[in-house]
Design an enzyme around this catalytic site. Sequence first.
Site, PDB file in Angstrom:
ATOM      1  N   GLY A  36       0.820  -1.211   0.000  1.00  0.00           N
ATOM      2  CA  GLY A  36       0.000   0.000   0.000  1.00  0.00           C
ATOM      3  C   GLY A  36       0.851   1.256   0.000  1.00  0.00           C
ATOM      4  O   GLY A  36       2.078   1.193   0.133  1.00  0.00           O
ATOM      5  N   TYR A 142      -1.901 -19.406  -1.551  1.00  0.00           N
ATOM      6  CA  TYR A 142      -2.697 -18.217  -1.192  1.00  0.00           C
ATOM      7  C   TYR A 142      -4.125 -18.626  -0.820  1.00  0.00           C
ATOM      8  O   TYR A 142      -4.665 -18.194   0.205  1.00  0.00           O
ATOM      9  CB  TYR A 142      -2.710 -17.236  -2.374  1.00  0.00           C
ATOM     10  CG  TYR A 142      -3.691 -16.100  -2.210  1.00  0.00           C
ATOM     11  CD1 TYR A 142      -3.396 -15.007  -1.404  1.00  0.00           C
ATOM     12  CD2 TYR A 142      -4.920 -16.121  -2.868  1.00  0.00           C
ATOM     13  CE1 TYR A 142      -4.307 -13.962  -1.256  1.00  0.00           C
ATOM     14  CE2 TYR A 142      -5.832 -15.086  -2.725  1.00  0.00           C
ATOM     15  CZ  TYR A 142      -5.524 -14.013  -1.924  1.00  0.00           C
ATOM     16  OH  TYR A 142      -6.431 -12.983  -1.769  1.00  0.00           O
ATOM     17  N   LYS A 146      -6.072 -18.166   2.832  1.00  0.00           N
ATOM     18  CA  LYS A 146      -7.347 -17.461   3.024  1.00  0.00           C
ATOM     19  C   LYS A 146      -8.373 -18.386   3.670  1.00  0.00           C
ATOM     20  O   LYS A 146      -9.184 -17.955   4.485  1.00  0.00           O
ATOM     21  CB  LYS A 146      -7.857 -16.929   1.679  1.00  0.00           C
ATOM     22  CG  LYS A 146      -7.069 -15.725   1.186  1.00  0.00           C
ATOM     23  CD  LYS A 146      -7.423 -14.506   2.022  1.00  0.00           C
ATOM     24  CE  LYS A 146      -6.412 -13.403   1.935  1.00  0.00           C
ATOM     25  NZ  LYS A 146      -6.748 -12.251   2.774  1.00  0.00           N
ATOM     26  N   ARG A 269      -0.421 -19.463 -15.695  1.00  0.00           N
ATOM     27  CA  ARG A 269       0.294 -19.380 -14.426  1.00  0.00           C
ATOM     28  C   ARG A 269      -0.095 -20.542 -13.511  1.00  0.00           C
ATOM     29  O   ARG A 269      -1.249 -20.947 -13.463  1.00  0.00           O
ATOM     30  CB  ARG A 269      -0.073 -18.074 -13.701  1.00  0.00           C
ATOM     31  CG  ARG A 269       0.449 -16.866 -14.381  1.00  0.00           C
ATOM     32  CD  ARG A 269       0.453 -15.612 -13.546  1.00  0.00           C
ATOM     33  NE  ARG A 269      -0.752 -15.263 -12.836  1.00  0.00           N
ATOM     34  CZ  ARG A 269      -1.040 -14.025 -12.442  1.00  0.00           C
ATOM     35  NH1 ARG A 269      -0.205 -13.033 -12.722  1.00  0.00           N
ATOM     36  NH2 ARG A 269      -2.113 -13.761 -11.779  1.00  0.00           N
ATOM     37  N   ASP A 272      -3.414 -20.881 -11.058  1.00  0.00           N
ATOM     38  CA  ASP A 272      -4.531 -20.159 -11.668  1.00  0.00           C
ATOM     39  C   ASP A 272      -5.759 -21.046 -11.740  1.00  0.00           C
ATOM     40  O   ASP A 272      -5.654 -22.194 -12.150  1.00  0.00           O
ATOM     41  CB  ASP A 272      -4.142 -19.827 -13.126  1.00  0.00           C
ATOM     42  CG  ASP A 272      -4.183 -18.353 -13.405  1.00  0.00           C
ATOM     43  OD1 ASP A 272      -4.176 -17.561 -12.453  1.00  0.00           O
ATOM     44  OD2 ASP A 272      -4.201 -17.999 -14.600  1.00  0.00           O
TER      45      ASP A 272
HETATM   46  P1  NAD Z   1      -3.381  -4.563  -1.529  1.00  0.00           P
HETATM   47  O1  NAD Z   1      -2.067  -5.237  -1.670  1.00  0.00           O
HETATM   48  O2  NAD Z   1      -3.612  -3.272  -2.211  1.00  0.00           O
HETATM   49  O3  NAD Z   1      -3.716  -4.367   0.033  1.00  0.00           O
HETATM   50  C1  NAD Z   1      -3.138  -5.104   1.050  1.00  0.00           C
HETATM   51  C2  NAD Z   1      -2.571  -4.117   2.050  1.00  0.00           C
HETATM   52  O4  NAD Z   1      -2.028  -4.852   3.155  1.00  0.00           O
HETATM   53  C3  NAD Z   1      -1.423  -3.271   1.486  1.00  0.00           C
HETATM   54  O5  NAD Z   1      -1.657  -1.913   1.787  1.00  0.00           O
HETATM   55  C4  NAD Z   1      -0.185  -3.783   2.193  1.00  0.00           C
HETATM   56  O6  NAD Z   1       0.804  -2.789   2.365  1.00  0.00           O
HETATM   57  C5  NAD Z   1      -0.782  -4.273   3.492  1.00  0.00           C
HETATM   58  N1  NAD Z   1       0.020  -5.306   4.139  1.00  0.00           N
HETATM   59  C6  NAD Z   1       0.609  -6.380   3.569  1.00  0.00           C
HETATM   60  N2  NAD Z   1       1.277  -7.090   4.490  1.00  0.00           N
HETATM   61  C7  NAD Z   1       1.092  -6.452   5.669  1.00  0.00           C
HETATM   62  C8  NAD Z   1       1.547  -6.683   6.988  1.00  0.00           C
HETATM   63  N3  NAD Z   1       2.336  -7.715   7.279  1.00  0.00           N
HETATM   64  N4  NAD Z   1       1.168  -5.829   7.961  1.00  0.00           N
HETATM   65  C9  NAD Z   1       0.398  -4.757   7.678  1.00  0.00           C
HETATM   66  N5  NAD Z   1      -0.061  -4.478   6.443  1.00  0.00           N
HETATM   67  C10 NAD Z   1       0.287  -5.320   5.450  1.00  0.00           C
HETATM   68  O7  NAD Z   1      -4.486  -5.641  -1.964  1.00  0.00           O
HETATM   69  P2  NAD Z   1      -6.066  -5.542  -2.062  1.00  0.00           P
HETATM   70  O8  NAD Z   1      -6.414  -5.982  -3.425  1.00  0.00           O
HETATM   71  O9  NAD Z   1      -6.552  -4.242  -1.561  1.00  0.00           O
HETATM   72  O10 NAD Z   1      -6.486  -6.712  -1.059  1.00  0.00           O
HETATM   73  C11 NAD Z   1      -6.995  -6.459   0.240  1.00  0.00           C
HETATM   74  C12 NAD Z   1      -7.426  -7.787   0.839  1.00  0.00           C
HETATM   75  O11 NAD Z   1      -8.455  -8.378   0.066  1.00  0.00           O
HETATM   76  C13 NAD Z   1      -6.315  -8.828   0.927  1.00  0.00           C
HETATM   77  O12 NAD Z   1      -6.506  -9.546   2.125  1.00  0.00           O
HETATM   78  C14 NAD Z   1      -6.587  -9.738  -0.251  1.00  0.00           C
HETATM   79  O13 NAD Z   1      -6.093 -11.034  -0.044  1.00  0.00           O
HETATM   80  C15 NAD Z   1      -8.094  -9.712  -0.277  1.00  0.00           C
HETATM   81  N6  NAD Z   1      -8.678 -10.012  -1.575  1.00  0.00           N
HETATM   82  C16 NAD Z   1      -8.449  -9.173  -2.646  1.00  0.00           C
HETATM   83  C17 NAD Z   1      -9.049  -9.459  -3.860  1.00  0.00           C
HETATM   84  C18 NAD Z   1      -8.840  -8.602  -5.067  1.00  0.00           C
HETATM   85  O14 NAD Z   1      -9.320  -8.985  -6.130  1.00  0.00           O
HETATM   86  N7  NAD Z   1      -8.183  -7.467  -4.983  1.00  0.00           N
HETATM   87  C19 NAD Z   1      -9.891 -10.576  -3.985  1.00  0.00           C
HETATM   88  C20 NAD Z   1     -10.037 -11.416  -2.894  1.00  0.00           C
HETATM   89  C21 NAD Z   1      -9.456 -11.111  -1.680  1.00  0.00           C
HETATM   90  C1  UD1 Z   2      -7.304 -12.189  -7.689  1.00  0.00           C
HETATM   91  C2  UD1 Z   2      -6.620 -11.413  -6.576  1.00  0.00           C
HETATM   92  C3  UD1 Z   2      -6.556 -12.254  -5.326  1.00  0.00           C
HETATM   93  C4  UD1 Z   2      -7.970 -12.683  -5.016  1.00  0.00           C
HETATM   94  C5  UD1 Z   2      -8.616 -13.416  -6.173  1.00  0.00           C
HETATM   95  C6  UD1 Z   2     -10.074 -13.679  -5.824  1.00  0.00           C
HETATM   96  C7  UD1 Z   2      -4.920  -9.723  -7.049  1.00  0.00           C
HETATM   97  C8  UD1 Z   2      -3.519  -9.438  -7.426  1.00  0.00           C
HETATM   98  N1  UD1 Z   2      -5.262 -11.019  -6.974  1.00  0.00           N
HETATM   99  O1  UD1 Z   2      -6.542 -13.365  -8.039  1.00  0.00           O
HETATM  100  O2  UD1 Z   2      -6.066 -11.474  -4.238  1.00  0.00           O
HETATM  101  O3  UD1 Z   2      -8.032 -13.439  -3.847  1.00  0.00           O
HETATM  102  O4  UD1 Z   2      -8.588 -12.569  -7.313  1.00  0.00           O
HETATM  103  O5  UD1 Z   2     -10.884 -13.771  -6.871  1.00  0.00           O
HETATM  104  O6  UD1 Z   2      -5.696  -8.827  -6.820  1.00  0.00           O
HETATM  105  N2  UD1 Z   2      -3.390 -12.436 -15.940  1.00  0.00           N
HETATM  106  C9  UD1 Z   2      -2.986 -12.146 -17.223  1.00  0.00           C
HETATM  107  N3  UD1 Z   2      -2.126 -11.108 -17.422  1.00  0.00           N
HETATM  108  C10 UD1 Z   2      -1.655 -10.342 -16.394  1.00  0.00           C
HETATM  109  C11 UD1 Z   2      -2.062 -10.643 -15.077  1.00  0.00           C
HETATM  110  C12 UD1 Z   2      -2.931 -11.702 -14.893  1.00  0.00           C
HETATM  111  O7  UD1 Z   2      -3.388 -12.822 -18.168  1.00  0.00           O
HETATM  112  O8  UD1 Z   2      -0.870  -9.394 -16.645  1.00  0.00           O
HETATM  113  C13 UD1 Z   2      -4.360 -13.521 -15.750  1.00  0.00           C
HETATM  114  C14 UD1 Z   2      -4.021 -14.488 -14.636  1.00  0.00           C
HETATM  115  O9  UD1 Z   2      -3.172 -15.535 -15.109  1.00  0.00           O
HETATM  116  C15 UD1 Z   2      -5.423 -14.984 -14.255  1.00  0.00           C
HETATM  117  C16 UD1 Z   2      -6.317 -13.757 -14.468  1.00  0.00           C
HETATM  118  O10 UD1 Z   2      -5.592 -12.903 -15.363  1.00  0.00           O
HETATM  119  O11 UD1 Z   2      -5.847 -16.015 -15.104  1.00  0.00           O
HETATM  120  C17 UD1 Z   2      -6.585 -12.983 -13.188  1.00  0.00           C
HETATM  121  O12 UD1 Z   2      -5.336 -12.774 -12.518  1.00  0.00           O
HETATM  122  P1  UD1 Z   2      -5.181 -11.778 -11.274  1.00  0.00           P
HETATM  123  O13 UD1 Z   2      -5.728 -10.444 -11.611  1.00  0.00           O
HETATM  124  O14 UD1 Z   2      -3.783 -11.881 -10.789  1.00  0.00           O
HETATM  125  O15 UD1 Z   2      -6.235 -12.372 -10.239  1.00  0.00           O
HETATM  126  P2  UD1 Z   2      -6.433 -13.816  -9.583  1.00  0.00           P
HETATM  127  O16 UD1 Z   2      -5.248 -14.681  -9.695  1.00  0.00           O
HETATM  128  O17 UD1 Z   2      -7.753 -14.297 -10.104  1.00  0.00           O
END
Ligand code: NAD
Ligand code: UD1
Length: 316
Positions: A36, A142, A146, A269, A272
């Site tokens: 972040g 991962y 979770k 990947r 995936d």
């Molecule tokens: P993000 O990386 O932007 O946010 C995660 C935050 O946690 C960052 O600000 C990072 O600095 C902080 N962090 C990491 N390790 C830490 C630690 N040891 N102590 C304190 N802070 C720490 O990612 P996001 O997409 O905002 O994800 C937020 C949450 O939602 C995560 O738990 C992620 O696994 C979950 N999640 C995200 C998605 C998605 O699609 N973005 C989907 C499913 C679940």
């Molecule tokens: C994402 C989230 C994960 C979350 C999950 C839940 C991120 C980084 N990952 O995982 O935290 O728990 O959704 O649904 O936010 N891909 C490409 N090109 C790229 C990057 C990715 O083709 O440059 C493909 C990947 O191989 C995958 C798909 O796009 O098939 C989605 O990838 P990504 O955005 O990393 O998300 P998830 O792995 O689904």
Amino acid sequence: MRYLVTGGAGFIGSNTVDELVRRGHSVVVLDDLSAGKEENLTEVRSKITFIKGSITELEIVQKAMLQADYVIHLAARASVPRSVKDPIETNRINVDGTLNVLVAARDNKVKRVVFAASSSVYGETPTLPKSEDMRPLPISPYGVSKYVGELYSQTFGRCYGLENVCLRYFNIFGPRQDPDSPYSGVLSRFATAFLESTQPVVFGDGEQTRDFTYVDNAVQANILACEAPSASGGTFNIGTGRSISLNQVLQMLQNIAGKKLAAKYEPPREGDIRDSLADIRRARETLGYEPTVMFEEGLQRTFAWYLAQSAKKVAN
Ligand code: NAD
Ligand code: UD1
């Protein structure tokens, strides 16, 4: 009410903090800034308490937890491929760190902890959409981390009476998702490729599908999960109930950006999943959740945001 948002300087976290502040709540952010950025909190910085520190250190978590009513626990290492590369570090942050948050929440008698779980706990399900009564079978470290976080949250409910809600987010996207790491979410990577006219990289054939969910919907779910009376102990999918392939996304981005770019296809990947689609009935019924921004609108807003960011960079 006083909220502790762990990971509050990140993508979903900072959007959640904005909304909590807008609603007049008091907010503490605990974030180690490993992913972040403090600048994500610029607009609310004077109204919140920011603590730089890691959830892996119990003392710091205890300090951040003081007087919290609700905890929205988002801090984690959020990448699937990064967990495949380094499962120990993902476990240390996502599992050990979550345990610290739960222990501190229990000790400080908070009203409820909302845990950011993930659709990745399902792995490949035999049918779609994915519903909460399906058996989780993660296919990445991962996803395991979770799922363990969910189990710990629910066990703290049973063992210590700590109210908890687990939200299985499905591919959240939108403003402030960091595009600059090889592990960044795909839409942030694609959007910036279109802005910079570089080739978007597709892992696999691009026919994999995701229930891409605009961040405002996740923010809404986070707040509802704290407040909904009968939600404690529950696990809820947070998505839109619609999915789209990466190839279709690229087509839509061509229209939005008004340019054609040929994607570069690379091998799929590790870890995936192929398809992802949420059944959101349970969240609708128990939380009162309803996605308000659907995919196309969200993609337009997101692209406009990255465009504005790159214009700012050029101006500076
Ligand atoms: P993000 O990386 O932007 O946010 C995660 C935050 O946690 C960052 O600000 C990072 O600095 C902080 N962090 C990491 N390790 C830490 C630690 N040891 N102590 C304190 N802070 C720490 O990612 P996001 O997409 O905002 O994800 C937020 C949450 O939602 C995560 O738990 C992620 O696994 C979950 N999640 C995200 C998605 C998605 O699609 N973005 C989907 C499913 C679940
Ligand atoms: C994402 C989230 C994960 C979350 C999950 C839940 C991120 C980084 N990952 O995982 O935290 O728990 O959704 O649904 O936010 N891909 C490409 N090109 C790229 C990057 C990715 O083709 O440059 C493909 C990947 O191989 C995958 C798909 O796009 O098939 C989605 O990838 P990504 O955005 O990393 O998300 P998830 O792995 O689904």
